[in-house]
Design an enzyme around this catalytic site. Structure first.
Site, PDB file in Angstrom:
ATOM      1  N   GLY A 165       0.837  -1.200   0.000  1.00  0.00           N
ATOM      2  CA  GLY A 165       0.000   0.000   0.000  1.00  0.00           C
ATOM      3  C   GLY A 165       0.867   1.244   0.000  1.00  0.00           C
ATOM      4  O   GLY A 165       1.997   1.238  -0.495  1.00  0.00           O
ATOM      5  N   ARG A 247       2.607  -3.504  12.600  1.00  0.00           N
ATOM      6  CA  ARG A 247       2.118  -3.714  13.956  1.00  0.00           C
ATOM      7  C   ARG A 247       2.858  -4.907  14.551  1.00  0.00           C
ATOM      8  O   ARG A 247       3.151  -5.882  13.850  1.00  0.00           O
ATOM      9  CB  ARG A 247       0.613  -3.996  13.964  1.00  0.00           C
ATOM     10  CG  ARG A 247      -0.262  -2.773  13.696  1.00  0.00           C
ATOM     11  CD  ARG A 247      -0.241  -1.802  14.868  1.00  0.00           C
ATOM     12  NE  ARG A 247      -1.146  -0.666  14.691  1.00  0.00           N
ATOM     13  CZ  ARG A 247      -0.803   0.476  14.118  1.00  0.00           C
ATOM     14  NH1 ARG A 247       0.430   0.640  13.641  1.00  0.00           N
ATOM     15  NH2 ARG A 247      -1.669   1.472  14.028  1.00  0.00           N
ATOM     16  N   GLU A 276       3.468  -3.145  23.746  1.00  0.00           N
ATOM     17  CA  GLU A 276       4.092  -1.824  23.769  1.00  0.00           C
ATOM     18  C   GLU A 276       3.520  -1.038  24.937  1.00  0.00           C
ATOM     19  O   GLU A 276       2.310  -0.988  25.083  1.00  0.00           O
ATOM     20  CB  GLU A 276       3.816  -1.079  22.451  1.00  0.00           C
ATOM     21  CG  GLU A 276       4.474  -1.726  21.249  1.00  0.00           C
ATOM     22  CD  GLU A 276       4.161  -1.027  19.932  1.00  0.00           C
ATOM     23  OE1 GLU A 276       3.375  -0.040  19.935  1.00  0.00           O
ATOM     24  OE2 GLU A 276       4.688  -1.476  18.908  1.00  0.00           O
ATOM     25  N   HIS A 295       8.320   2.558  18.479  1.00  0.00           N
ATOM     26  CA  HIS A 295       7.132   2.879  17.664  1.00  0.00           C
ATOM     27  C   HIS A 295       7.065   4.377  17.344  1.00  0.00           C
ATOM     28  O   HIS A 295       6.126   5.084  17.731  1.00  0.00           O
ATOM     29  CB  HIS A 295       5.852   2.420  18.367  1.00  0.00           C
ATOM     30  CG  HIS A 295       4.701   2.249  17.415  1.00  0.00           C
ATOM     31  ND1 HIS A 295       3.665   1.377  17.635  1.00  0.00           N
ATOM     32  CD2 HIS A 295       4.425   2.841  16.219  1.00  0.00           C
ATOM     33  CE1 HIS A 295       2.791   1.439  16.631  1.00  0.00           C
ATOM     34  NE2 HIS A 295       3.240   2.332  15.763  1.00  0.00           N
TER      35      HIS A 295
END
Length: 328
Positions: A165, A247, A276, A295
């Site tokens: 994507g 993820r 996380e 992240h």
């Protein structure tokens, strides 16, 4: 009196975090009454449930789940949920839409920043950046050894991108100038945009077999959850590097730890992990062939501002009854 009535009649928007960038807040407060949760980094589930009743819109900057209970508590006034994220695994989209509530996310505006982190992790892992600093700190610098501390090349390598994507394509665009051999990608379908990058659509197994770098850029869903498991790591090259900017739960983390410890793969660069924040006693932190970031893929001032503003525009469009710029 008219002004008081006008203020009372304004649509109410719940903002689940005080850290939403100011330009988005400014856009919304011109039109709506804002209920901004003061808790940092964001309100807990209970705090959100206590405030969501009766609102017309919710600006979601939180990992709290948007599910049946949350929507029941919100009540019939809720017309739109706009999340400040590209991922939407924290939203029960089917349940939201079944109630006629619109839902939007913030794709594309973060693609460039996340792609930069993917390239950073490719380079840092291939050239053993974290391990190199440890060598200096521990006085293990073998200055004159010809075969000491050899890394892997991006030049001439095959890049495998799982999920082609916006982010996957942005990664491809940035890696091509490094003189790579080719790009292969896997996903639900062949992408017409792939021609621009001379990228070849292959099966997941074929991608694992060919790739020197495997970059995860797919959404987390029931199909992708835990897809990188022991079996998958066994199919990768022993010289391969895994990079994850999607993820954490796309990867079976205990299986990744085993693969790194047993040298089934050469290294990993992770911006996302599970859970996380990562516990400080996680085995990942003890592995020299694992580069970790907390992240921060979209964490630039420009990108987070653009994400916040896009989410605000999703709310404005939905409440105005016009097409949302980024609907799900």
């Amino acid at each position: 009196l008219h002004d008081a009535f006008s203020k009372m009649s304004k649509p109410r928007v719940l903002v689940t975090s005080p850290e939403v960038l100011q330009p988005a807040i400014d856009l919304l407060k011109e039109r709506y009454e804002l209920i901004i949760c003061p808790e940092k980094p964001y309100a807990t589930r209970q705090q959100t449930l206590e405030r969501i009743s009766g609102v017309d819109a919710a600006l979601w900057c939180s990992k709290v789940k948007v599910d049946k209970e949350m929507l029941d508590k919100a009540g019939p006034n809720l017309k739109v949920v706009a999340t400040i994220s590209a991922g939407y695994d924290h939203i029960d989209v089917k349940e939201v839409k079944s109630r006629g509530i619109k839902v939007g996310n913030t794709p594309n505006v973060l693609s460039h920043a996340v792609a930069e982190v993917a390239v950073l992790l490719c380079l840092a892992t291939a050239r053993r950046m974290h391990e190199g600093r440890l060598k200096i700190v521990n006085n293990e610098w073998e200055a004159s050894s010809l075969q000491w501390f050899l890394g892997q090349d991006i030049q001439g390598s095959t890049i495998g991108i799982v999920g082609f994507g916006g982010i996957g394509q942005a990664v491809a665009k940035r890696l091509i100038p490094f003189g790579i051999e080719k790009i292969v990608y896997s996903g639900n379908s062949c992408k017409p945009e792939a021609k621009e990058y001379n990228a070849e659509f292959v099966s997941f197994d074929e991608l694992l077999k060919q790739s020197d770098f495997v970059i995860i850029a797919c959404p987390l869903n029931d199909k992708t959850r835990g897809m990188f498991n022991d079996e998958v790591f066994n199919k990768m090259k022993s010289s391969a590097i895994l990079v994850n900017v999607a993820r954490g739960d796309v990867v079976d983390q205990p299986a990744l730890i085993r693969a790194l410890e047993q040298k089934k793969i050469w290294g990993a660069g992770l911006d996302v992990m599970s859970p996380e924040p990562l516990p400080t006693d996680s085995p990942l932190l003890k592995l020299p062939n694992c580069v970790l970031l907390p992240h921060v893929g979209s964490a630039t001032v420009k990108t987070r501002t653009a994400m916040s503003v896009l989410a605000a525009k999703n709310i404005i469009a939905a409440l105005d009854g016009t097409p949302m710029p980024a609907p799900l």
